[in-house]
Design a protein around this motif. Structure first.
Motif, mmCIF file in Angstrom:
data_model
loop_
_atom_site.group_PDB
_atom_site.id
_atom_site.type_symbol
_atom_site.label_atom_id
_atom_site.label_comp_id
_atom_site.label_asym_id
_atom_site.label_seq_id
_atom_site.Cartn_x
_atom_site.Cartn_y
_atom_site.Cartn_z
ATOM 1 N N LYS A 10 42.892 49.469 43.601
ATOM 2 C CA LYS A 10 41.766 48.536 43.628
ATOM 3 C C LYS A 10 40.524 49.280 43.142
ATOM 4 C CE LYS A 10 38.896 45.607 46.576
ATOM 5 N NZ LYS A 10 38.607 45.153 47.959
ATOM 6 N N ASN A 11 40.057 48.908 41.959
ATOM 7 C CA ASN A 11 38.886 49.554 41.345
ATOM 8 C C ASN A 11 39.079 51.074 41.238
ATOM 9 O OD1 ASN A 11 37.592 47.018 41.265
ATOM 10 N ND2 ASN A 11 36.729 47.318 43.313
ATOM 11 N N GLU A 12 40.179 51.468 40.620
ATOM 12 C CA GLU A 12 40.527 52.891 40.507
ATOM 13 C C GLU A 12 40.651 53.318 39.043
ATOM 14 O OE1 GLU A 12 40.501 54.926 42.837
ATOM 15 O OE2 GLU A 12 41.008 53.938 44.726
ATOM 16 N N SER A 39 41.139 44.097 41.362
ATOM 17 C CA SER A 39 40.093 45.002 40.878
ATOM 18 C C SER A 39 39.042 44.260 40.056
ATOM 19 C CB SER A 39 40.709 46.119 40.020
ATOM 20 O OG SER A 39 41.594 46.913 40.780
ATOM 21 N N GLN A 40 37.815 44.787 40.149
ATOM 22 C CA GLN A 40 36.707 44.227 39.382
ATOM 23 C C GLN A 40 36.274 45.153 38.245
ATOM 24 O OE1 GLN A 40 35.527 41.084 40.061
ATOM 25 N NE2 GLN A 40 37.196 41.031 41.568
ATOM 26 N N PRO A 58 45.779 38.012 42.423
ATOM 27 C CA PRO A 58 44.632 37.203 42.021
ATOM 28 C C PRO A 58 43.375 37.499 42.833
ATOM 29 C CG PRO A 58 46.207 35.889 43.264
ATOM 30 C CD PRO A 58 46.874 37.199 42.972
ATOM 31 N N TYR A 59 43.568 38.079 44.006
ATOM 32 C CA TYR A 59 42.452 38.496 44.856
ATOM 33 C C TYR A 59 42.937 39.659 45.713
ATOM 34 C CZ TYR A 59 45.039 35.605 48.183
ATOM 35 O OH TYR A 59 46.038 35.055 48.949
ATOM 36 N N ALA A 66 49.823 45.333 48.580
ATOM 37 C CA ALA A 66 50.118 45.871 47.247
ATOM 38 C C ALA A 66 51.411 46.682 47.264
ATOM 39 C CB ALA A 66 48.950 46.744 46.771
ATOM 40 N N ILE A 67 51.633 47.414 48.334
ATOM 41 C CA ILE A 67 52.867 48.186 48.465
ATOM 42 C C ILE A 67 54.069 47.248 48.502
ATOM 43 C CG2 ILE A 67 54.222 49.565 50.101
ATOM 44 C CD1 ILE A 67 52.274 51.241 48.534
#
Length: 289
Positions: A10-12, A39-40, A58-59, A66-67
């Motif tokens: 996420k945002n990585e 992620s944004q 989607p969110y 996620a795993i």
């Protein structure tokens, strides 16, 4: 060996830009799968630029979600989970897989020392978790919360319904494997400083991590937690009764004695019920397998 590398992200974008080329270099024939948890930033673009499969949410659903998504989508016989922030050394994956080949069902990369933790508070909390969990399973657990681990996919899928969507999936999966009688091993690893901003909030996740302690007990053997508490409460009630009787010069049950002794009995019965429910959970997993 046929294994898939699953990376929740996420945002990585910064971390993945360093981790993915290294993974491609070391394991060109293996499946690398990044689960984008809403992620944004340019996380998805970085993955596609390196030819890595992306499974998007989607969110944001959480690290554990996620795993679970990655475990379902992966095709390898074995799964390797690692973080996207650059803390884990891709070269250590071969060591994890090597231990699986030696007969383990799950192998965990164990951090050691304060230098391998994000902060002194995290080190203290993880040390407490490790010791508490070790007492629960009667075996030394070197790192209960490490997100760097390799596991047999068929085994892991049996316990997806137990895993939370948040950050405590490592704890849950580790205790579930011990409870089911599978072999869990640990290898020492060194971790680097994370790239980018941590998603851990000290206040919010401090409470969440505190609840992990109760989850450890209910996942492995609830009665091992409830029984000592029940004995303590019942014993305090009995002690209160004896003191009251001695002071008053005759047998006397006070309200406090009654309350403590009855509470101890209730706690014991709750623990007994929890133990039976836990057994049913794992029996269901075995039946599905």
């Amino acid at each position: 060996m046929d294994f898939s590398i699953v990376i929740p992200a996420k945002n990585e974008e910064q971390g993945l830009a360093i981790v993915l080329p290294r993974l491609r270099e070391l394991y060109p024939e293996n499946e690398i799968l990044v689960v984008d948890d809403g992620s944004q930033d340019a996380t998805v673009e970085v993955c596609r630029a390196h030819g890595v499969m992306v499974v998007p949410h989607p969110y944001s659903k959480g690290n554990g979600a996620a795993i679970k998504t990655g475990a379902r989508a992966a095709t390898g016989e074995y799964l390797v989970f690692m973080d996207a922030d650059g803390q884990h050394d891709p070269a250590d994956i071969s060591r994890l897989i090597g231990e699986l080949e030696n007969g383990y069902d799950m192998v965990i990369g164990a951090r050691s020392g304060i230098a391998s933790q994000a902060s002194m508070a995290r080190w203290g909390a993880n040390t407490f978790y490790n010791r508490f969990a070790s007492w629960m399973v009667n075996r030394r657990i070197d790192d209960l919360t490490s997100g760097f681990r390799a596991v047999k996919r068929s085994r892991f899928l049996n316990f997806l319904y137990l895993l939370p969507n948040g950050f405590s999936y490592p704890t849950t999966s580790t205790m579930a494997f011990f409870r089911a009688g599978y072999s869990v091993g640990f290898i020492p690893i060194k971790v680097a400083e994370r790239i980018g901003k941590s998603h851990i909030n000290l206040l919010r996740d401090g409470v969440r991590f505190f609840l992990i302690i109760f989850k450890i007990g209910t996942l492995y053997s609830p009665l091992k937690v409830y029984f000592p508490l029940a004995v303590l409460m019942f014993g305090l009630g009995l002690l209160n009764y004896l003191i009251s009787s001695f002071v008053s010069g005759g047998a006397r049950f006070t309200n406090m004695s009654t309350l403590l002794m009855l509470s101890g009995m209730v706690v014991f019965l709750i623990g007994l019920l929890s133990e039976q429910l836990t057994n049913l959970q794992y029996r269901e997993a075995e039946d599905e397998h």
